[in-house]
Design an enzyme around this catalytic site. Sequence first.
Site, short mmCIF file in Angstrom:
data_model
loop_
_atom_site.label_atom_id
_atom_site.label_comp_id
_atom_site.label_asym_id
_atom_site.label_seq_id
_atom_site.Cartn_x
_atom_site.Cartn_y
_atom_site.Cartn_z
N GLU A 44 0.96 -1.42 -5.50
CA GLU A 44 -0.52 -0.51 -4.89
C GLU A 44 -1.45 -0.91 -5.86
OE1 GLU A 44 -0.86 2.25 -3.31
OE2 GLU A 44 -2.46 3.02 -4.94
N CYS A 55 -5.08 3.32 10.24
CA CYS A 55 -5.73 4.44 10.10
C CYS A 55 -6.88 4.09 11.13
CB CYS A 55 -5.97 5.50 9.18
SG CYS A 55 -6.61 4.45 6.89
N PHE A 110 0.47 -1.20 0.25
CA PHE A 110 -0.04 0.35 -0.01
C PHE A 110 1.10 1.35 0.01
CE2 PHE A 110 -2.01 -2.79 2.18
CZ PHE A 110 -3.08 -3.49 1.54
C1 LIG Z 1 -3.37 4.80 3.90
S1 LIG Z 1 -2.75 5.18 1.81
C2 LIG Z 1 -1.22 4.91 2.21
C3 LIG Z 1 -0.15 5.19 1.19
C4 LIG Z 1 1.63 5.70 1.23
N1 LIG Z 1 2.28 4.17 2.03
C5 LIG Z 1 1.47 6.88 1.89
O1 LIG Z 1 2.20 7.02 3.24
O2 LIG Z 1 1.13 7.87 1.85
C6 LIG Z 1 -3.24 3.66 1.04
C7 LIG Z 1 -2.96 3.27 -0.22
O3 LIG Z 1 -3.24 2.03 -0.42
C8 LIG Z 1 -4.10 1.78 -1.64
N2 LIG Z 1 -4.49 0.93 -1.67
C9 LIG Z 1 -6.24 0.67 -1.20
N3 LIG Z 1 -6.58 -0.16 -1.32
C10 LIG Z 1 -5.59 -1.13 -2.52
C11 LIG Z 1 -5.80 -2.53 -2.55
N4 LIG Z 1 -6.96 -3.61 -2.51
N5 LIG Z 1 -4.54 -3.18 -3.18
C12 LIG Z 1 -3.36 -2.31 -3.23
N6 LIG Z 1 -3.56 -0.82 -2.69
C13 LIG Z 1 -4.37 -0.70 -2.19
C14 LIG Z 1 -4.04 3.07 -1.38
O4 LIG Z 1 -4.89 3.51 -3.21
C15 LIG Z 1 -3.26 4.03 -1.34
O5 LIG Z 1 -2.24 4.48 -2.01
#
Ligand SMILES: C[S@@+](CC[C@H](N)C(=O)[O-])C[C@H]1O[C@@H](n2cnc3c(N)ncnc32)[C@H](O)[C@@H]1O
Length: 460
Positions: free
Chosen positions: A343, A418, A322
């Site tokens: 991601e 979160c 992620f």
């Molecule tokens: C809380 S954000 C964290 C992003 C990064 N680690 C940061 O600190 O900015 C969660 C991330 O997970 C991605 N995401 C959500 N569901 C997902 C999935 N099923 N598979 C892969 N990525 C996913 C979102 O697009 C987002 O970029």
Amino acid sequence: MANFFKAVAKPKVSNAPLTARIEKLDINGVGIARLNKKPLFIFGALPGEVVTAKIIEQKSKYARAKVITINQKSDYRVTPECQHFGLCGGCDLQMLALSEQLVFKQQKITELFSRSFSANNLAAKIEQADLPWQVPIKSEPWHYRRKARIGVQFDKNGQAIIGFRQKSTNQLAAIKSCPVLVEPLNTIFPILKKLLAQLTVKAAIGHIEVIQADVNQLANEQFASKVVLVVRQLKAMNKPDNQLWQQFAKQYAWHVIIDDGNKQTPIENAESKLSYSLSDGNKIYFASSDFIQINHQVNNAMINQALNWLSVDETDKVLDLFCGLGNFSLALAKNAKLVVGVEGVQVMVDKATHNAQVNGLTHCQFHQADLNGDWLATAWATEQAFDKVLLDPARAGAEQAVKQIAKLKIPTVLYVSCDPATLARDSAILVAQGYKIKKISLMDMFSQTKHVETMVLFTL
Ligand SMILES: C[S@@+](CC[C@H](N)C(=O)[O-])C[C@H]1O[C@@H](n2cnc3c(N)ncnc32)[C@H](O)[C@@H]1O
């Protein structure tokens, strides 16, 4: 005899004020008292307080009431800083002293872990003392928020209402200033109101996103920290309104971007790039629609703590799940042998790749995958034996991902969360697979609100 439907009479809501002593806060920060053994939820009342309240909802299993007077005040009650407290749906813990907000958040996480572990027949119950709590990560308790979505509505006289959603309704609370937004975003509301009043076509705006960011205007090579406004236009903007936005942008040094739902175009028609810099010198480029961590100070501290807890060194192969734009991956890549970021959104994967390149980091690679799916057999997961994994999922958590991490037997897992409820669920899965919780800390990304972020370190 035939059976006839007989409606069950609804319990009558008594209008008579009642007196209640608040036992504790529920996980949403609402005071709980008892009414004939049923939980009575009283918003705004704090543990230990005695209040006179009026019932506003009576259900078979619980009731809700509204405070009329506080007869006995908590020592931890403080005067809310925001003039919109109580009406605006955000920042609902600001009547509680900051130190106690942290106590509440830590107890909430402990309680969720305890419930989840009990439900899974893991260690009978986890009490506070059993979780290896570390010092919380904090920032300034006000003026920490660098991005927010401001709602726009017009009343029947065409007057703009701008602000945030009221508690449990879709109506907007008209906001004059917002003390959790970074300066100068906090005082933008009256200026926006003045602008909206002069628009020729009013109903064309959906909302306005405000962001404090470094803006690199490519045509004139100008670079500055600016207020960025992303105006969601529901209809094409006409010329006079476009000129009005340009005039305000010039006067207040804003960078205005028009978002028509498909593409985002800077109003000056000059190509631009948004970015933020991390304390390690890495620069993260992003688009206004991308996820970024809201609290810049906590973000820096969180990245430093992640590196510290993982004790990443040049022999480590690290998986960053992620990974978004590479917020953690780039810092990890400065210290590790290899970082593989994964991601779900392809454009973010492309941006993470670009961010690594512009920061001169060569030993990291990024891949697209649905991490809630089955990814165990993918090339990126099988080509390396990873020493460490960091995961930072969205609120839904990472139930499928943690199961696969456990199958890969990655020895060290750092979970950035979160949502404490999904974190508790996923932690129980890891613990059931033999992982131990080595460290846990809360990260006060959103002071004055009930929201809490958590970091947990697991080892096999
Ligand atoms: C809380 S954000 C964290 C992003 C990064 N680690 C940061 O600190 O900015 C969660 C991330 O997970 C991605 N995401 C959500 N569901 C997902 C999935 N099923 N598979 C892969 N990525 C996913 C979102 O697009 C987002 O970029």
